[in-house]
Design a protein around this motif. Structure first.
Motif, PDB file in Angstrom:
ATOM      1  N   ALA A 229       0.840  -1.202   0.000  1.00 46.27           N
ATOM      2  CA  ALA A 229       0.000   0.000   0.000  1.00 46.27           C
ATOM      3  C   ALA A 229       0.872   1.249   0.000  1.00 46.27           C
ATOM      4  O   ALA A 229       1.955   1.265   0.570  1.00 46.27           O
ATOM      5  CB  ALA A 229      -0.898  -0.004   1.231  1.00 46.27           C
ATOM      6  N   ALA A 230       0.398   2.283  -0.657  1.00 43.99           N
ATOM      7  CA  ALA A 230       1.080   3.580  -0.663  1.00 43.99           C
ATOM      8  C   ALA A 230       0.100   4.622  -0.163  1.00 43.99           C
ATOM      9  O   ALA A 230      -1.116   4.466  -0.279  1.00 43.99           O
ATOM     10  CB  ALA A 230       1.553   3.929  -2.066  1.00 43.99           C
ATOM     11  N   SER A 231       0.635   5.680   0.421  1.00 50.24           N
ATOM     12  CA  SER A 231      -0.230   6.762   0.881  1.00 50.24           C
ATOM     13  C   SER A 231       0.458   8.095   0.613  1.00 50.24           C
ATOM     14  O   SER A 231       1.672   8.178   0.523  1.00 50.24           O
ATOM     15  CB  SER A 231      -0.540   6.612   2.370  1.00 50.24           C
ATOM     16  OG  SER A 231       0.644   6.716   3.133  1.00 50.24           O
TER      17      SER A 231
ATOM     18  N   ARG B 131      -0.746  10.741   4.457  1.00 51.28           N
ATOM     19  CA  ARG B 131      -1.446   9.785   5.321  1.00 51.28           C
ATOM     20  C   ARG B 131      -2.809   9.346   4.799  1.00 51.28           C
ATOM     21  O   ARG B 131      -3.627   8.813   5.529  1.00 51.28           O
ATOM     22  CB  ARG B 131      -1.560  10.312   6.744  1.00 51.28           C
ATOM     23  CG  ARG B 131      -0.213  10.500   7.384  1.00 51.28           C
ATOM     24  CD  ARG B 131      -0.325  10.910   8.796  1.00 51.28           C
ATOM     25  NE  ARG B 131       1.038  11.115   9.304  1.00 51.28           N
ATOM     26  CZ  ARG B 131       1.297  11.403  10.540  1.00 51.28           C
ATOM     27  NH1 ARG B 131       0.328  11.531  11.410  1.00 51.28           N
ATOM     28  NH2 ARG B 131       2.531  11.573  10.916  1.00 51.28           N
ATOM     29  N   ARG B 132      -3.065   9.604   3.526  1.00 45.87           N
ATOM     30  CA  ARG B 132      -4.294   9.113   2.887  1.00 45.87           C
ATOM     31  C   ARG B 132      -3.919   8.006   1.920  1.00 45.87           C
ATOM     32  O   ARG B 132      -2.960   8.150   1.146  1.00 45.87           O
ATOM     33  CB  ARG B 132      -5.002  10.242   2.142  1.00 45.87           C
ATOM     34  CG  ARG B 132      -5.655  11.255   3.075  1.00 45.87           C
ATOM     35  CD  ARG B 132      -6.522  12.213   2.292  1.00 45.87           C
ATOM     36  NE  ARG B 132      -5.724  12.926   1.301  1.00 45.87           N
ATOM     37  CZ  ARG B 132      -5.465  14.226   1.339  1.00 45.87           C
ATOM     38  NH1 ARG B 132      -5.962  14.982   2.287  1.00 45.87           N
ATOM     39  NH2 ARG B 132      -4.728  14.793   0.410  1.00 45.87           N
ATOM     40  N   SER B 133      -4.673   6.945   1.930  1.00 38.75           N
ATOM     41  CA  SER B 133      -4.389   5.812   1.053  1.00 38.75           C
ATOM     42  C   SER B 133      -4.442   6.234  -0.404  1.00 38.75           C
ATOM     43  O   SER B 133      -5.306   7.005  -0.816  1.00 38.75           O
ATOM     44  CB  SER B 133      -5.410   4.695   1.294  1.00 38.75           C
ATOM     45  OG  SER B 133      -5.235   3.673   0.337  1.00 38.75           O
ATOM     46  N   SER B 134      -3.504   5.735  -1.178  1.00 40.93           N
ATOM     47  CA  SER B 134      -3.474   6.020  -2.612  1.00 40.93           C
ATOM     48  C   SER B 134      -4.241   4.979  -3.409  1.00 40.93           C
ATOM     49  O   SER B 134      -4.240   5.013  -4.628  1.00 40.93           O
ATOM     50  CB  SER B 134      -2.025   6.085  -3.099  1.00 40.93           C
ATOM     51  OG  SER B 134      -1.375   7.169  -2.504  1.00 40.93           O
ATOM     52  N   GLY B 135      -4.851   4.037  -2.735  1.00 38.18           N
ATOM     53  CA  GLY B 135      -5.620   3.004  -3.418  1.00 38.18           C
ATOM     54  C   GLY B 135      -4.709   1.995  -4.092  1.00 38.18           C
ATOM     55  O   GLY B 135      -3.520   1.903  -3.797  1.00 38.18           O
ATOM     56  N   ASP B 136      -5.250   1.258  -5.026  1.00 36.16           N
ATOM     57  CA  ASP B 136      -4.512   0.226  -5.739  1.00 36.16           C
ATOM     58  C   ASP B 136      -3.569   0.877  -6.755  1.00 36.16           C
ATOM     59  O   ASP B 136      -4.010   1.453  -7.744  1.00 36.16           O
ATOM     60  CB  ASP B 136      -5.497  -0.714  -6.439  1.00 36.16           C
ATOM     61  CG  ASP B 136      -4.814  -1.874  -7.132  1.00 36.16           C
ATOM     62  OD1 ASP B 136      -3.560  -1.965  -7.071  1.00 36.16           O
ATOM     63  OD2 ASP B 136      -5.527  -2.688  -7.730  1.00 36.16           O
TER      64      ASP B 136
ATOM     65  N   ILE C  94       1.130  10.060  -7.203  1.00 39.93           N
ATOM     66  CA  ILE C  94       1.992   9.817  -6.053  1.00 39.93           C
ATOM     67  C   ILE C  94       3.296  10.580  -6.289  1.00 39.93           C
ATOM     68  O   ILE C  94       4.125  10.167  -7.081  1.00 39.93           O
ATOM     69  CB  ILE C  94       2.259   8.318  -5.836  1.00 39.93           C
ATOM     70  CG1 ILE C  94       0.926   7.570  -5.701  1.00 39.93           C
ATOM     71  CG2 ILE C  94       3.137   8.110  -4.610  1.00 39.93           C
ATOM     72  CD1 ILE C  94       1.053   6.099  -5.540  1.00 39.93           C
TER      73      ILE C  94
END
Length: 108
Positions: free
Chosen positions: A27-29, A32-37, A52
């Motif tokens: 996972a990447a963010s 601090r918000r998820s970047s999704g798939d 990103i």
């Protein structure tokens, strides 16, 4: 068979291609918000990842020598970093613009 005898198959498995999970599903963010798939995001030159900042990934070809693609990708990234250094840029961010297709109009 070498003897020329025909052997019926019990089962036939067909393969349509290779499906990879980008970054092994890590996972990447951003802030601090998820970047999704990440695998669903656009890439530029298969190196920079959409949305990103300052993220680059390097993968080789799946059906040829990996060094061919990695060599090109590394040269591209080094040129980008050199450009950023010369102009004192600190970040890049790839943004994808979705073009609308209208069959009545030609897109230049």
């Amino acid at each position: 068979m070498r003897s020329g005898r025909h052997l019926e198959a019990d089962i036939i498995v067909t393969a349509t291609g290779l499906k990879l999970q980008m970054l092994g599903g890590a996972a990447a963010s951003v802030d601090r918000r998820s970047s999704g798939d990440i695998g669903e995001r656009m890439t530029y030159k298969a190196v920079l990842v959409e949305g990103i900042p300052n993220m680059a990934v390097m993968f080789g070809y799946t059906n040829a020598s990996w060094t061919l693609k990695i060599d090109l990708a590394c040269h591209y990234l080094l040129r980008l970093l050199d450009h950023m250094d010369r102009h004192r840029y600190q970040r890049w961010s790839l943004k994808h613009r979705l073009a609308r297709y209208d069959s009545a109009k030609q897109i230049p």
